[in-house]
Write an enzyme that holds these catalytic residues in place. Sequence first.
Site, PDB file in Angstrom:
ATOM      1  N   GLY A  88       0.872  -1.186   0.082  1.00 59.67           N
ATOM      2  CA  GLY A  88       0.027   0.136  -0.100  1.00 59.67           C
ATOM      3  C   GLY A  88       0.885   1.199  -0.158  1.00 59.67           C
ATOM      4  O   GLY A  88       1.778   1.305   0.116  1.00 59.67           O
ATOM      5  N   ASP A  93       6.382   6.415   3.201  1.00 57.19           N
ATOM      6  CA  ASP A  93       7.188   5.581   2.384  1.00 57.19           C
ATOM      7  C   ASP A  93       8.254   6.610   1.651  1.00 57.19           C
ATOM      8  O   ASP A  93       9.042   5.761   0.749  1.00 57.19           O
ATOM      9  CB  ASP A  93       6.260   5.339   1.147  1.00 57.19           C
ATOM     10  CG  ASP A  93       5.341   4.297   1.466  1.00 57.19           C
ATOM     11  OD1 ASP A  93       5.405   3.511   2.312  1.00 57.19           O
ATOM     12  OD2 ASP A  93       4.312   3.994   0.712  1.00 57.19           O
ATOM     13  N   GLN A  96      11.265  14.178   1.881  1.00 57.84           N
ATOM     14  CA  GLN A  96      11.687  15.281   0.925  1.00 57.84           C
ATOM     15  C   GLN A  96      13.251  15.237   0.359  1.00 57.84           C
ATOM     16  O   GLN A  96      13.883  15.020   1.456  1.00 57.84           O
ATOM     17  CB  GLN A  96      11.261  16.546   1.462  1.00 57.84           C
ATOM     18  CG  GLN A  96      11.366  17.736   0.563  1.00 57.84           C
ATOM     19  CD  GLN A  96      10.608  19.181   1.346  1.00 57.84           C
ATOM     20  OE1 GLN A  96      10.145  18.895   2.422  1.00 57.84           O
ATOM     21  NE2 GLN A  96      11.012  20.533   0.652  1.00 57.84           N
ATOM     22  N   CYS A 102       7.764  21.249  -0.201  1.00 62.73           N
ATOM     23  CA  CYS A 102       7.260  20.698   0.889  1.00 62.73           C
ATOM     24  C   CYS A 102       5.628  20.796   1.011  1.00 62.73           C
ATOM     25  O   CYS A 102       5.087  19.861   1.485  1.00 62.73           O
ATOM     26  CB  CYS A 102       7.540  21.350   2.447  1.00 62.73           C
ATOM     27  SG  CYS A 102       7.303  23.063   2.426  1.00 62.73           S
ATOM     28  N   GLU A 172      11.151   1.480  -3.333  1.00 62.61           N
ATOM     29  CA  GLU A 172       9.582   1.576  -3.651  1.00 62.61           C
ATOM     30  C   GLU A 172       9.601   2.970  -4.322  1.00 62.61           C
ATOM     31  O   GLU A 172      10.051   4.135  -3.789  1.00 62.61           O
ATOM     32  CB  GLU A 172       8.799   1.635  -2.285  1.00 62.61           C
ATOM     33  CG  GLU A 172       7.245   1.852  -2.603  1.00 62.61           C
ATOM     34  CD  GLU A 172       6.321   1.799  -1.219  1.00 62.61           C
ATOM     35  OE1 GLU A 172       5.403   1.071  -1.366  1.00 62.61           O
ATOM     36  OE2 GLU A 172       6.754   2.081  -0.325  1.00 62.61           O
ATOM     37  N   HIS A 258       7.666  26.541   6.975  1.00 61.06           N
ATOM     38  CA  HIS A 258       7.678  25.106   6.354  1.00 61.06           C
ATOM     39  C   HIS A 258       6.074  24.798   6.421  1.00 61.06           C
ATOM     40  O   HIS A 258       5.391  25.215   7.357  1.00 61.06           O
ATOM     41  CB  HIS A 258       8.470  24.138   7.075  1.00 61.06           C
ATOM     42  CG  HIS A 258       8.490  22.852   6.636  1.00 61.06           C
ATOM     43  ND1 HIS A 258       9.017  22.704   5.515  1.00 61.06           N
ATOM     44  CD2 HIS A 258       8.531  21.549   7.125  1.00 61.06           C
ATOM     45  CE1 HIS A 258       9.210  21.420   5.071  1.00 61.06           C
ATOM     46  NE2 HIS A 258       8.659  20.676   6.267  1.00 61.06           N
ATOM     47  N   ASN A 282       5.515  16.095   9.301  1.00 59.42           N
ATOM     48  CA  ASN A 282       6.713  16.615   8.528  1.00 59.42           C
ATOM     49  C   ASN A 282       7.109  16.067   7.429  1.00 59.42           C
ATOM     50  O   ASN A 282       7.877  14.845   7.575  1.00 59.42           O
ATOM     51  CB  ASN A 282       7.875  17.125   9.364  1.00 59.42           C
ATOM     52  CG  ASN A 282       8.989  18.069   8.793  1.00 59.42           C
ATOM     53  OD1 ASN A 282       9.167  18.264   7.484  1.00 59.42           O
ATOM     54  ND2 ASN A 282       9.870  18.544   9.565  1.00 59.42           N
ATOM     55  N   TRP A 284       9.786  16.143   5.700  1.00 64.26           N
ATOM     56  CA  TRP A 284      11.169  15.682   5.634  1.00 64.26           C
ATOM     57  C   TRP A 284      11.454  14.237   6.397  1.00 64.26           C
ATOM     58  O   TRP A 284      12.576  13.752   6.163  1.00 64.26           O
ATOM     59  CB  TRP A 284      11.924  16.689   6.658  1.00 64.26           C
ATOM     60  CG  TRP A 284      12.248  18.196   6.101  1.00 64.26           C
ATOM     61  CD1 TRP A 284      11.635  18.419   4.831  1.00 64.26           C
ATOM     62  CD2 TRP A 284      12.950  19.132   6.716  1.00 64.26           C
ATOM     63  NE1 TRP A 284      12.088  19.850   4.478  1.00 64.26           N
ATOM     64  CE2 TRP A 284      12.466  20.254   5.670  1.00 64.26           C
ATOM     65  CE3 TRP A 284      13.520  19.503   7.714  1.00 64.26           C
ATOM     66  CZ2 TRP A 284      13.272  21.472   6.044  1.00 64.26           C
ATOM     67  CZ3 TRP A 284      13.967  20.523   8.073  1.00 64.26           C
ATOM     68  CH2 TRP A 284      13.977  21.747   7.179  1.00 64.26           C
ATOM     69  N   GLU A 288      10.853  17.038  14.615  1.00 67.58           N
ATOM     70  CA  GLU A 288       9.580  17.099  15.315  1.00 67.58           C
ATOM     71  C   GLU A 288       9.583  17.970  16.431  1.00 67.58           C
ATOM     72  O   GLU A 288      10.571  18.445  16.784  1.00 67.58           O
ATOM     73  CB  GLU A 288       9.461  15.640  15.816  1.00 67.58           C
ATOM     74  CG  GLU A 288       9.417  14.534  14.798  1.00 67.58           C
ATOM     75  CD  GLU A 288       8.929  13.224  15.148  1.00 67.58           C
ATOM     76  OE1 GLU A 288       8.577  13.231  16.515  1.00 67.58           O
ATOM     77  OE2 GLU A 288       9.237  12.103  14.581  1.00 67.58           O
ATOM     78  N   GLU A 319       6.510  12.515  12.498  1.00 68.56           N
ATOM     79  CA  GLU A 319       4.906  12.913  12.749  1.00 68.56           C
ATOM     80  C   GLU A 319       5.024  13.151  14.250  1.00 68.56           C
ATOM     81  O   GLU A 319       5.816  12.281  15.002  1.00 68.56           O
ATOM     82  CB  GLU A 319       4.135  11.689  12.553  1.00 68.56           C
ATOM     83  CG  GLU A 319       2.752  11.892  12.515  1.00 68.56           C
ATOM     84  CD  GLU A 319       1.704  10.766  11.880  1.00 68.56           C
ATOM     85  OE1 GLU A 319       1.305  11.257  10.912  1.00 68.56           O
ATOM     86  OE2 GLU A 319       1.880   9.682  12.020  1.00 68.56           O
TER      87      GLU A 319
END
Length: 508
Positions: A88, A93, A96, A102, A172, A258, A282, A284, A288, A319
């Site tokens: 999926g 996955d 940047q 962004c 991927e 950003h 984010n 990137w 965080e 995240e």
Amino acid sequence: MACVKMIHSLYEDGCEGSPSSPIRFKGQDYEQLKESLLSKGRKFEDKTFPANLDSLGKLENLSPKQLKEVEWLRPHDLNPDSSFIEDGTSRFDFKQGNVGNCWFLSSIGAMTLHKELVAAVVPRDQSFQDNYAGIFHFRFWRFGKWVDVVIDDFLPTRNKEPVSVSSRSQKEFWAPLLEKAYAKVCGSYGDMIAGNPPEAFKDFGGGVHMNYKLYEDTSDLWDVMDRAIQSKTMMGCGAFTGDKGKDICKRFGLVDGHVFAVTGVKRLEIDGNSINLVRIWNPWGEKEWTGDWSDKSATWKAVGEEDRNECLNKRNDGEFWMSMKDFCTYFEEMDICCESPNFICGDEGEWNCSLKEGRWEEGASAGGCDSQSEEFWTNPQFRLTVKGGEEEETDRERQTEEESEGTKNVLLSLLQRPDEEHRSKLKYHYIGFTIFKVPDKAPRGRLPQSLFLEEWPLKVSEFKKSRELIEFHTLEPGEYLIIPSTYDPHKTGGFIITIYSKAETDIE
């Protein structure tokens, strides 16, 4: 669940520009090209977006010397075990690269939360194993019509490392190829630098976009976000720029100027009190928030084990969670794009959606915004009939005047469509709406200049220099004339006008 019924649109399913029959970007037919390549045993080389410096464009993060070092390689050259999609699609996955886009990548991250949206943009019948010919395609909603964009799979690299977005698994490649397809639409990779999420949100499926300034009154914003997250919604937020942004970055680990994706909301109960949390990502893939409710924050100790296990993830994946209060303090604005306007008002009823195309031409149909001028009547005119049955009339009679004024039943969107092919060179006009109540016994067809000299507008929108202008209105049953215009006369450009309505409507 939100519900939208498309009526009077530019296309019907099966017609050119519909999801099942998208327009071929640059006239390239994916199926025919692939079949020809397979029959000849060749791999695709896209002459309309060649693997050279022109397609790469100007990248601020690479010097002229580094740009000359760029080598275009196919995924198999980077990893013999390349795959298009594995298990999926997810925001985790990819991350940047050296292109300042962004806004686009955070939008992809938001899109991956909704598999139906991904399926519309990223066709799954693509592979590096079965019938591989170095050709791929992606679909975007461009100004009211779906467009199919064909690319080859040459990707820009330096020292065999991707210059732009890269795969976290290194095998991927759906995200780097999707980015290349969008770069082709924009003109080059460099043309993707700088932007706002709503532009990509719209290109991933159309829909209704609303912008919220988080430093203004946000008392009902949590409810809006909670409703939005339950629908096919994409959300993004922007950090402060300037000295304030740099101070926040220094103290709390954010990135000034950003763009991030909003990926979730959660209400927790702590000692009988509730707290609203927002989850942010984010693009990137790192860097965080370090304040309350961050991955290592002690605030999580006050939360029950079940909620802690559900929410807390101590990976460095970009995240994080933060409170709604801190979100509105340390971020400047948020954008929401959804299939229907239901997330705004909480109404789960059906909306009708009418979409029309138009154009302003200098000297012919660009009369400016002054309704008392001799040129105003030359602007494009759209006659909207708002219908209402006996039941609706009874409901209105029961409403107080205050309630009636708060019932917004028509949403108007005006989306500019500039003629310039390269995104970085686009110039937008100041645009807005003027709405008239059509007098009884008015002639059919275009209304004459005399009407505008005799009648005052019912409503005049704010005029903004933006890609899209959206406004909610309350319109009683009757016939209206909607005139989209530029603020100044003699401006040339195309546009899409979209009307969402709770009541049954006709537009011509």
